[in-house]
Write a protein that holds these residues in place. Structure first.
Motif, mmCIF file in Angstrom:
data_model
loop_
_atom_site.group_PDB
_atom_site.id
_atom_site.type_symbol
_atom_site.label_atom_id
_atom_site.label_comp_id
_atom_site.label_asym_id
_atom_site.label_seq_id
_atom_site.Cartn_x
_atom_site.Cartn_y
_atom_site.Cartn_z
ATOM 1 N N UNK A 190 0.832 -1.206 0.000
ATOM 2 C CA UNK A 190 0.000 0.000 0.000
ATOM 3 C C UNK A 190 0.866 1.255 0.000
ATOM 4 N N UNK A 191 1.957 1.231 0.750
ATOM 5 C CA UNK A 191 2.855 2.387 0.760
ATOM 6 C C UNK A 191 3.517 2.560 -0.601
ATOM 7 N N UNK A 192 3.939 1.476 -1.208
ATOM 8 C CA UNK A 192 4.555 1.551 -2.540
ATOM 9 C C UNK A 192 3.589 2.159 -3.546
ATOM 10 N N UNK A 193 2.324 1.777 -3.453
ATOM 11 C CA UNK A 193 1.316 2.337 -4.345
ATOM 12 C C UNK A 193 1.144 3.831 -4.118
ATOM 13 N N UNK A 194 1.128 4.251 -2.851
ATOM 14 C CA UNK A 194 0.995 5.673 -2.547
ATOM 15 C C UNK A 194 2.205 6.454 -3.033
ATOM 16 N N UNK A 195 3.372 5.868 -2.940
ATOM 17 C CA UNK A 195 4.569 6.553 -3.423
ATOM 18 C C UNK A 195 4.481 6.840 -4.915
ATOM 19 N N UNK A 197 1.509 7.257 -6.579
ATOM 20 C CA UNK A 197 0.429 8.206 -6.835
ATOM 21 C C UNK A 197 0.665 9.568 -6.194
ATOM 22 N N UNK A 198 1.580 9.632 -5.204
ATOM 23 C CA UNK A 198 1.902 10.898 -4.535
ATOM 24 C C UNK A 198 3.424 11.087 -4.535
ATOM 25 N N UNK A 199 4.019 11.297 -5.703
ATOM 26 C CA UNK A 199 5.484 11.331 -5.788
ATOM 27 C C UNK A 199 6.124 12.489 -5.039
ATOM 28 N N UNK A 200 5.362 13.537 -4.735
ATOM 29 C CA UNK A 200 5.934 14.695 -4.044
ATOM 30 C C UNK A 200 5.837 14.605 -2.524
ATOM 31 N N UNK A 201 5.147 13.600 -2.020
ATOM 32 C CA UNK A 201 5.022 13.439 -0.571
ATOM 33 C C UNK A 201 6.223 12.661 -0.030
ATOM 34 N N UNK A 202 6.708 13.019 1.176
ATOM 35 C CA UNK A 202 7.876 12.333 1.756
ATOM 36 C C UNK A 202 7.498 10.996 2.382
ATOM 37 N N UNK A 203 7.009 10.081 1.575
ATOM 38 C CA UNK A 203 6.482 8.813 2.078
ATOM 39 C C UNK A 203 7.623 7.814 2.262
ATOM 40 N N UNK A 204 8.151 7.768 3.472
ATOM 41 C CA UNK A 204 9.322 6.937 3.735
ATOM 42 C C UNK A 204 9.182 6.079 4.986
ATOM 43 N N UNK A 205 7.974 6.008 5.556
ATOM 44 C CA UNK A 205 7.829 5.406 6.884
ATOM 45 C C UNK A 205 6.798 4.293 6.896
ATOM 46 N N UNK A 206 7.210 3.142 7.427
ATOM 47 C CA UNK A 206 6.294 2.046 7.746
ATOM 48 C C UNK A 206 6.410 1.783 9.244
ATOM 49 N N UNK A 207 5.408 2.229 10.001
ATOM 50 C CA UNK A 207 5.358 2.016 11.440
ATOM 51 C C UNK A 207 4.603 0.716 11.687
ATOM 52 N N UNK A 208 5.361 -0.352 11.863
ATOM 53 C CA UNK A 208 4.733 -1.666 12.061
ATOM 54 C C UNK A 208 5.727 -2.581 12.749
ATOM 55 N N UNK A 209 5.178 -3.526 13.481
ATOM 56 C CA UNK A 209 5.995 -4.455 14.222
ATOM 57 C C UNK A 209 6.051 -4.094 15.690
ATOM 58 N N UNK A 210 5.731 -5.081 16.526
ATOM 59 C CA UNK A 210 5.815 -4.935 17.976
ATOM 60 C C UNK A 210 6.546 -6.156 18.518
ATOM 61 N N UNK A 211 6.427 -6.405 19.791
ATOM 62 C CA UNK A 211 7.227 -7.474 20.390
ATOM 63 C C UNK A 211 6.987 -8.830 19.740
ATOM 64 N N UNK A 212 5.763 -9.131 19.368
ATOM 65 C CA UNK A 212 5.450 -10.462 18.859
ATOM 66 C C UNK A 212 5.743 -10.643 17.381
ATOM 67 N N UNK A 213 5.897 -9.555 16.635
ATOM 68 C CA UNK A 213 6.083 -9.715 15.190
ATOM 69 C C UNK A 213 7.198 -8.836 14.626
ATOM 70 N N UNK A 214 8.165 -8.485 15.461
ATOM 71 C CA UNK A 214 9.251 -7.617 15.015
ATOM 72 C C UNK A 214 9.981 -8.202 13.809
#
Length: 238
Positions: A190-195, A197-214
Motif C-alpha cells: 500500500x505504501x509503494x502504491x501511494x509513493x 500516486x503521490x510522488x511529491x510526498x515524503x512517504x518513507x515510513x512504515x510504522x509496524x511491528x511490535x514485540x510479537x512480530x518484530x
C-alpha cells in the motif's frame, strides 16, 4: 527496586531490544540504520524515559494524552527527544497533540488531519503523520480501510502544516512468521502504491511491528518498530 537496579534492568532490556532489531535487519539483508526502535513508554514514569534517553534512545511513543503531557513537562530539559502520539485520537485532543508532539501515527479520518493542520503552531515544523490502516479489517480496530486509503492520503497530503510520512498498522495477532508477514506485506505494498500516486510526498515510513512480530515486520520493510514491554517491562498493577 533501587535506582541502580532499575538502571541495570533497563539497560539490559534496552540492549536486548536493540540487539534483536540488529539481528532482524541482518537476517533481512537490510542496512543497520534501515529501521529504528520507537520506545513505547505508555504507563511508564518519566524517570524511566529519562534513563532510556540516557542510553541513547530518542524516539518515544505515548498512547494517553494527559499522561504524556505530564511526562513532557517533567522531561522538558531533554530538548532532542522526539515524541510520537500512537494512540486513538479524538477531536477534542487534537489541539494538544498538534502543539506537543512531533509525530502522530493514528490518523484515519480527514477531519482529524484537518484539525491537526489547523492547530499546529506556526513556529513548529510541520507535524509528521502516519495514516493508520485497518489492514486486517477488524471491526474492533481503528484505521482506514485499504480501499479508502489513497483518497484519504491525497487529501492529507495537501494540508499545509502536515508532512504525510507513511503508514501504520496493528495487524490481527497470528502465529508464525509466514502468517505474520501477510498483512505486513499488504501494508508495504500500500505504501509503494501511494509513493507512485503521490510522488511529491515524503512517504518513507512504515510504522509496524511490535514485540510479537518484530522479525516479520523487518522482513517486510518496517522503518519504525514499536517496542514497549521489551524495553520497559510489564505494566505494574495499581
Amino acid at each position: 527496586m533501587t535506582d541502580i537496579a532499575l538502571n541495570e534492568s533497563l539497560g539490559s532490556s534496552y540492549d536486548q531490544a536493540r540487539e534483536r532489531l540488529r539481528n532482524a535487519l541482518e537476517a533481512a539483508g537490510r542496512a543497520q540504520d534501515a529501521a529504528k526502535l520507537l520506545a513505547v513508554s505508555k504507563t511508564k514514569p518519566a524517570a524511566m524515559i529519562r534513563q532510556v534517553w540516557q542510553l541513547g534512545q530518542r524516539e518515544f511513543g505515548e498512547n494517553y494524552l494527559q499522561e504524556a503531557l505530564e511526562k513532557q513537562t517533567e522531561l522538558a530539559d531533554l530538548d532532542d527527544i522526539v515524541w510520537h502520539f500512537i494512540g486513538p485520537l479524538q477531536s477534542n485532543k487534537t489541539r494538544a497533540v498538534a502543539e506537543h508532539f512531533d509525530w502522530v501515527h493514528s490518523v484515519d479520518r480527514l477531519k482529524i488531519a484537518k484539525r491537526l493542520s489547523e492547530q499546529r503552531p506556526a513556529h513548529l515544523a510541520p507535524l509528521n503523520i502516519c495514516l493508520q490502516v485497518n489492514i486486517s479489517r477488524e471491526e474492533s480496530k481503528a484505521g482506514v480501510l485499504p480501499e479508502a486509503l489513497e483518497e484519504l492520503a491525497k487529501e492529507v497530503a495537501t494540508l499545509p502544516n502536515l508532512h504525510l510520512r507513511g503508514l501504520m498498522a496493528i495487524p490481527a495477532p497470528t502465529e508464525g512468521v509466514d502468517a505474520q508477514r501477510q498483512p505486513l506485506a499488504a501494508l508495504r505494498e500500500a505504501l509503494t502504491s501511494l509513493q507512485s500516486s503521490l510522488p511529491d510526498a515524503p512517504l518513507d515510513t512504515l510504522s509496524m511491528g511490535m514485540s510479537d512480530d518484530l522479525e516479520a515486520a523487518v522482513l517486510e520493510g518496517a522503518t519504525l518498530v514499536r517496542l514497549g514491554t521489551a524495553i520497559f517491562g510489564t505494566r505494574q498493577s495499581a
